[in-house]
Every structure is written in C-alpha cells, then in structure tokens.
Design a protein around this motif. Structure first.
Motif, mmCIF file in Angstrom:
data_model
loop_
_atom_site.group_PDB
_atom_site.id
_atom_site.type_symbol
_atom_site.label_atom_id
_atom_site.label_comp_id
_atom_site.label_asym_id
_atom_site.label_seq_id
_atom_site.Cartn_x
_atom_site.Cartn_y
_atom_site.Cartn_z
ATOM 1 N N LEU A 44 0.830 -1.203 0.000
ATOM 2 C CA LEU A 44 0.000 0.000 0.000
ATOM 3 C C LEU A 44 0.868 1.258 0.000
ATOM 4 N N TYR A 45 1.999 1.207 0.688
ATOM 5 C CA TYR A 45 2.921 2.344 0.685
ATOM 6 C C TYR A 45 3.459 2.615 -0.723
ATOM 7 N N THR A 46 3.663 1.548 -1.510
ATOM 8 C CA THR A 46 4.145 1.759 -2.882
ATOM 9 C C THR A 46 3.092 2.470 -3.728
ATOM 10 N N ARG A 47 1.823 2.235 -3.432
ATOM 11 C CA ARG A 47 0.760 2.957 -4.157
ATOM 12 C C ARG A 47 0.779 4.432 -3.762
ATOM 13 N N LEU A 48 1.092 4.713 -2.499
ATOM 14 C CA LEU A 48 1.214 6.107 -2.067
ATOM 15 C C LEU A 48 2.374 6.792 -2.779
ATOM 16 N N ALA A 49 3.412 6.030 -3.092
ATOM 17 C CA ALA A 49 4.542 6.591 -3.842
ATOM 18 C C ALA A 49 4.093 7.053 -5.222
ATOM 19 N N LEU A 50 3.188 6.296 -5.850
ATOM 20 C CA LEU A 50 2.689 6.684 -7.174
ATOM 21 C C LEU A 50 1.825 7.944 -7.086
ATOM 22 N N TRP A 51 1.028 8.058 -6.027
ATOM 23 C CA TRP A 51 0.240 9.277 -5.825
ATOM 24 C C TRP A 51 1.167 10.472 -5.590
ATOM 25 N N THR A 52 2.296 10.228 -4.947
ATOM 26 C CA THR A 52 3.270 11.297 -4.719
ATOM 27 C C THR A 52 3.849 11.784 -6.040
ATOM 28 N N VAL A 53 4.105 10.857 -6.959
ATOM 29 C CA VAL A 53 4.598 11.241 -8.289
ATOM 30 C C VAL A 53 3.580 12.139 -8.981
ATOM 31 N N LEU A 129 -7.484 -3.704 -0.513
ATOM 32 C CA LEU A 129 -6.218 -3.573 -1.230
ATOM 33 C C LEU A 129 -6.444 -3.632 -2.738
ATOM 34 N N ILE A 130 -7.327 -4.517 -3.176
ATOM 35 C CA ILE A 130 -7.638 -4.624 -4.606
ATOM 36 C C ILE A 130 -8.166 -3.291 -5.136
ATOM 37 N N ILE A 131 -9.107 -2.709 -4.409
ATOM 38 C CA ILE A 131 -9.689 -1.433 -4.839
ATOM 39 C C ILE A 131 -8.634 -0.339 -4.858
ATOM 40 N N SER A 132 -7.769 -0.303 -3.858
ATOM 41 C CA SER A 132 -6.737 0.740 -3.809
ATOM 42 C C SER A 132 -5.750 0.603 -4.963
ATOM 43 N N THR A 136 -5.570 3.457 -7.854
ATOM 44 C CA THR A 136 -4.290 4.123 -8.096
ATOM 45 C C THR A 136 -3.894 4.010 -9.564
ATOM 46 N N ALA A 137 -4.008 2.816 -10.119
ATOM 47 C CA ALA A 137 -3.647 2.614 -11.520
ATOM 48 C C ALA A 137 -4.536 3.456 -12.435
ATOM 49 N N GLY A 138 -5.833 3.430 -12.190
ATOM 50 C CA GLY A 138 -6.758 4.165 -13.049
ATOM 51 C C GLY A 138 -6.513 5.659 -13.035
ATOM 52 N N VAL A 139 -6.367 6.232 -11.859
ATOM 53 C CA VAL A 139 -6.228 7.685 -11.747
ATOM 54 C C VAL A 139 -4.819 8.142 -12.113
ATOM 55 N N VAL A 140 -3.815 7.581 -11.449
ATOM 56 C CA VAL A 140 -2.447 8.052 -11.634
ATOM 57 C C VAL A 140 -1.943 7.788 -13.047
ATOM 58 N N GLU A 141 -2.095 6.561 -13.526
ATOM 59 C CA GLU A 141 -1.548 6.217 -14.841
ATOM 60 C C GLU A 141 -2.266 6.940 -15.970
ATOM 61 N N GLU A 142 -3.577 7.075 -15.876
ATOM 62 C CA GLU A 142 -4.288 7.767 -16.954
ATOM 63 C C GLU A 142 -3.998 9.265 -16.966
ATOM 64 N N SER A 210 -12.500 3.142 -17.112
ATOM 65 C CA SER A 210 -12.222 1.925 -17.891
ATOM 66 C C SER A 210 -10.989 1.208 -17.368
ATOM 67 N N HIS A 211 -9.949 1.974 -17.063
ATOM 68 C CA HIS A 211 -8.720 1.385 -16.528
ATOM 69 C C HIS A 211 -9.000 0.712 -15.184
ATOM 70 N N PHE A 212 -9.747 1.404 -14.337
ATOM 71 C CA PHE A 212 -10.110 0.836 -13.035
ATOM 72 C C PHE A 212 -10.880 -0.467 -13.226
ATOM 73 N N MET A 213 -11.859 -0.461 -14.104
ATOM 74 C CA MET A 213 -12.695 -1.642 -14.298
ATOM 75 C C MET A 213 -11.902 -2.799 -14.877
ATOM 76 N N TYR A 214 -11.024 -2.514 -15.854
ATOM 77 C CA TYR A 214 -10.212 -3.574 -16.458
ATOM 78 C C TYR A 214 -9.351 -4.245 -15.392
ATOM 79 N N ASP A 215 -8.663 -3.440 -14.584
ATOM 80 C CA ASP A 215 -7.812 -3.994 -13.535
ATOM 81 C C ASP A 215 -8.634 -4.699 -12.462
ATOM 82 N N PHE A 216 -9.779 -4.105 -12.095
ATOM 83 C CA PHE A 216 -10.602 -4.682 -11.032
ATOM 84 C C PHE A 216 -11.140 -6.049 -11.437
ATOM 85 N N VAL A 217 -11.679 -6.149 -12.644
ATOM 86 C CA VAL A 217 -12.205 -7.435 -13.113
ATOM 87 C C VAL A 217 -11.076 -8.460 -13.189
#
Length: 233
Positions: A44-53, A129-132, A136-142, A210-217
């Motif tokens: 979870l801390y690594t996901r916070l690192a991506l939000w920091t970026v 954890l799955i949702i987080s 993170t992937a959906g918001v930060v990466e997009e 879409s990114h969130f849903m793809y990863d979540f599924v």
C-alpha cells in the motif's frame, strides 16, 4: 526555457519518477519501516509513492509550465455514451490482451511473472487492497500517461501519431518491472487503445473508469483462481 522545453522536461521527470517509484519504492519502504517483507501494508505504501509522483507533476505543471494540466479540454457526453465507451474499451482490451497473451505463450512458453504471483497471493480476499491498487492505476496512470504525456508529445513534435505511440511505449516500458514480455506487450497494446480513444473523444474520466474496471475485473478473477493457473489467464 521555452514552453516546449518545459513540456519535454515534465515528460522526462514523469517517466523518471514513475520508474523510480516502480523500481525503488519497496527497498526504500523496507529501510524506513524495518519490515523487510512483502506485506499488504508495504504494498500500500508503494501505491502512495505513485500518488506522490502525480502530486509532484501537478506541482511542476502549476509552478513551471503554468498551463492547464490537461492541455486538451474535456468533452462532455451523455451517460449512455459513457456506458457504451467503458464496455467497448473493456471488451477490446480484454480480448486483445488475451489474444496477445496466447501468442506470447505459444512462441515463448513464458512463465508467469514472479511479481504477479506475489501480488496475487497478497491481495487474496483483501478487497480494500484490490480497490486501492485499481484506483491508483486508473487515476495516476491515466492522468500521467494519457492526460499529461500524450498531448505534450503531440504539441512538441506536432504529430498526433507520435503522441499515441510514445505514451503507449512508456506505459509498456514502465510495466517491464514485472519481468515478462507479456507485461510489456499487453500494456503497450492497451496504451495504444486508450491513447487513440483519448485523441478521438477527449475524455480522461472515461479512461480512468475503464482502466479501473479492467484492472478490477482482472484482479477479481485472479482472486478466485488457483495461482498455478495464472499463466492461462
């Protein structure tokens, strides 16, 4: 520095920061927390690192570029368009990714990424954890790959195809930290699909969902699968 120079530096910083977060977040977290184990908390801390970026690039944009973070103005669509677009993007990415994975398996007999196996065992029935991870992937990466990098590449070189290709290529390269060919080729394919959609329809919100849903599924399917069958997935 010219505006295009600032854009180029911002793109470089985005890629370097993301790569550093992907490669060195765990060693740094281990040294800070003293817990040298692949745990849900450390992940979870690594996901916070991506939000920091993302925050750092927002600050760079605000104080140095002094232009809108999203260079392309968002277009609004009816709710039905959102639903149709999200379902269509999921189908294209899911079937296209599965086809590419099949080809890679046939020609390389590639094993499942050890990192993917670790993550799959870590989030087993850990839905928070799955949702987080997916959020993170959906918001930060997009926001960074499509919202920030793609329009700036196009602006610098005055070439829409280069914007699509480069943003997708960087997206694929960043996923190389998972250690397999499939984890580069499939994200590159998805990056192309998403970048083309963004160029055509100018709506980052649809891509985030879409990114969130793809990863979540995908992660929910992995959650209920035996880990030894992940290569087939």
């Amino acid at each position: 520095m010219s505006l295009n120079g600032k854009y180029a530096l911002g793109i470089l910083l985005t890629f370097v920061f993301l790569a550093a977060a992907m490669l060195y977040a765990f060693p740094l977290i281990y040294s800070v927390t003293g817990v040298k184990a692949f745990t849900a908390t450390n992940f979870l801390y690594t996901r916070l690192a991506l939000w920091t970026v993302l925050l750092l690039i927002f600050l760079y944009n605000f104080f140095l570029e002094k232009h809108p973070f999203l260079l392309w103005k968002e277009k609004k669509y009816p709710i039905f368009f959102y639903l149709k677009a999200i379902v269509s993007l999921y189908i294209i990415c899911a079937f296209g990714g599965a086809f590419l994975n099949l080809i890679i398996q046939v020609f390389t007999q590639e094993n499942v990424s050890r990192k993917v196996i670790q993550i799959a065992s870590l989030f087993r029935n850990n839905y928070l954890l799955i949702i987080s991870i997916c959020l993170t992937a959906g918001v930060v990466e997009e926001l960074l790959m499509r919202g920030y990098i793609q329009p700036r590449i196009e602006k610098i070189y005055n070439n829409q195809y280069l914007g699509i290709f480069v943003s997708a290529a960087l997206f694929g390269i960043l996923h190389s930290t998972y250690g397999t060919i499939g984890q580069v080729v499939i994200p590159f394919f998805i990056g192309i699909v998403f970048a083309v959609f963004y160029k055509l329809y100018l709506n980052i919100k649809i891509l985030i969902i879409s990114h969130f849903m793809y990863d979540f599924v995908s992660m929910m399917i992995m959650n209920f699968m035996d880990i030894k069958h992940l290569s087939a997935f």
